[in-house]
Design a protein around this motif. Structure first.
Motif, PDB file in Angstrom:
ATOM      1  N   MET A 162       0.988  -1.175   0.074  1.00 48.78           N
ATOM      2  CA  MET A 162       0.005   0.002   0.049  1.00 48.78           C
ATOM      3  C   MET A 162       0.769   1.025  -0.001  1.00 48.78           C
ATOM      4  SD  MET A 162      -3.549  -0.664   2.366  1.00 48.78           S
ATOM      5  CE  MET A 162      -2.337  -1.081   4.001  1.00 48.78           C
ATOM      6  N   GLN A 163       1.975   1.108   0.764  1.00 50.40           N
ATOM      7  CA  GLN A 163       3.117   2.206   0.980  1.00 50.40           C
ATOM      8  C   GLN A 163       4.232   1.853   1.294  1.00 50.40           C
ATOM      9  OE1 GLN A 163       2.589   5.547   0.276  1.00 50.40           O
ATOM     10  NE2 GLN A 163       0.391   5.735  -0.113  1.00 50.40           N
ATOM     11  N   ASP A 203       7.486   2.471   0.925  1.00 50.48           N
ATOM     12  CA  ASP A 203       8.712   3.020   1.370  1.00 50.48           C
ATOM     13  C   ASP A 203       8.378   3.605   2.966  1.00 50.48           C
ATOM     14  OD1 ASP A 203      10.250   3.170  -0.863  1.00 50.48           O
ATOM     15  OD2 ASP A 203       9.133   5.038  -1.652  1.00 50.48           O
ATOM     16  N   LEU A 204       6.926   3.796   3.078  1.00 54.26           N
ATOM     17  CA  LEU A 204       6.481   4.223   4.406  1.00 54.26           C
ATOM     18  C   LEU A 204       6.487   3.216   5.356  1.00 54.26           C
ATOM     19  CD1 LEU A 204       5.886   6.513   6.585  1.00 54.26           C
ATOM     20  CD2 LEU A 204       3.554   6.519   5.614  1.00 54.26           C
TER      21      LEU A 204
END
Length: 393
Positions: free
Chosen positions: A250-251, A253-254
């Motif tokens: 979904m994200q 890098d985060l």
């Protein structure tokens, strides 16, 4: 000898006696002709056109002497016909080798007509029972009807097969329920309880099959958490390890920065190609008769390491922080967490199960054939690439 077997033996003796009295010269000629035909292997498969069943048949069909009777629910007829076309093309084989039988394991005679049932009964030499409800949130009545009573019906069918050489039953490692610690392949009965009706129904179904080992040539397979193909990543369902993969994607890098795994708990993941290759291999190995085998990774990663492995593959870096497991578990059980993380609450417990599946017997049988479970890091990139290319399986 169990009650089922005594009845089956009595019926077989009666039929043999009747046949010897009634065999006319014409019937004798037909009998000789049928014996020649019977040199062919006829493999009866439930659970078609499921993903595992289709891939298993693809391997078994490499034997030119094998024919297939494929039990399919009427609602899956179109899918089944398309899968047969794929199988015929993939194996460069005759499409007529694959015969569809519309039926239902929850019905008497598997929902088949008398003519179809008799044909299957007379011809079947190997039986693969894969049909089941694979749903952690399944209602109890549905689980018991399909997984337990359905298996009883398949068992009754197996006991009526005069040419049966092997009966292969697909169970799951999670028949262990709420047990903890080392789970051996030789162990089944317990009173630890279950997390859901899926586990309970598969446990009760395996008990039914296990009790027939003295009567029939049975092999029981207990796969761990099955994921996509280790080379192509192909799958048809995003559950199990895919909850974690899709969460990170979904994200990347985060979300990869905060590890929500557990350093003490291992999640046993196996690719589908290993599972079907193991089954196809053991189907030809008489040493597997009477065995129950864990089709599991002998060196599974902790959920912490699984997170790190997926994060590295998806984002190019590992985590920076680690959330305490107690906090993760309590958070994931909150009603709104499903919407945010994509992880259903029914699946949460499987990331906190302290179970280790012994694979001693499986390795003794498979390693001489060169069949070894690949490590998760060796195919994680294939899984992620497939998910990225196919947001919906």
């Amino acid at each position: 000898m169990c009650l089922y077997c005594k009845k089956a033996l009595k019926v077989s003796i009666a039929r043999l006696a009747k046949a010897s009295r009634e065999l006319s010269p014409y019937r004798a000629l037909r009998h000789i002709s049928s014996k020649i035909t019977r040199s062919m292997k006829t493999i009866f498969v439930t659970g078609f056109p499921g993903f595992i069943a289709g891939r298993l048949i693809e391997l078994l069909a490499q034997d030119d002497n094998a024919r297939f009777l494929l039990l399919v629910e009427p609602r899956f007829g179109a899918r089944a016909r398309a899968e047969i076309a794929r199988l015929a093309q993939k194996t460069a084989g005759d499409r007529d080798r694959f015969h569809l039988l519309e039926g239902d394991i929850t019905q008497p005679q598997l929902g088949l007509s008398t003519m179809e049932f008799e044909r299957a009964r007379e011809e079947t030499t190997a039986l693969f029972h894969l049909a089941a409800i694979y749903d952690l949130a399944v209602a109890r009545d549905v689980a018991m009807r399909v997984n337990v009573e359905g298996t009883r019906n398949v068992n009754r069918f197996a006991l009526k097969l005069p040419r049966l050489e092997r009966y292969h039953y697909v169970s799951t490692c999670y028949v262990a329920g709420k047990r903890t610690g080392l789970i051996r392949e030789t162990e089944l009965e317990h009173s630890a309880g279950f997390r859901n009706f899926y586990e309970e129904s598969k446990y009760l179904a395996e008990l039914e099959v296990d009790r027939l080992k003295d009567c029939l040539p049975i092999t029981i397979y207990r796969p761990a958490v099955v994921c996509g193909d280790s080379k192509t990543g192909e799958t048809t369902k995003y559950d199990g390890i895919y909850y974690l993969i899709n969460y990170i994607l979904m994200q990347p890098d985060l979300l990869s920065l905060v590890n929500i795994g557990n350093k003490r708990v291992r999640l046993n993941v196996v690719p589908v190609d290993f599972v079907v290759r193991a089954m196809a291999t053991l189907a030809r190995d008489e040493r597997a008769i009477g065995a129950t085998v864990h089709l599991a990774d002998p060196e599974p990663l902790t959920t912490y390491d699984l997170f790190e492995t997926i994060a590295e593959a998806a984002a190019g870096h590992g985590s920076r922080l680690h959330v305490p497991p107690t906090l993760v578990r309590s958070t994931l059980q909150l009603p709104f967490s499903e919407t945010i993380t994509g992880l259903p609450r029914v699946g949460v417990p499987y990331f906190f199960i302290e179970q280790i599946y012994d694979t001693t017997r499986a390795r003794e049988l498979l390693e001489p054939h060169g069949v070894v479970c690949p490590s998760f890091p060796s195919y994680v990139h294939a899984l992620i690439a497939y998910v990225r290319a196919h947001p919906q399986p």
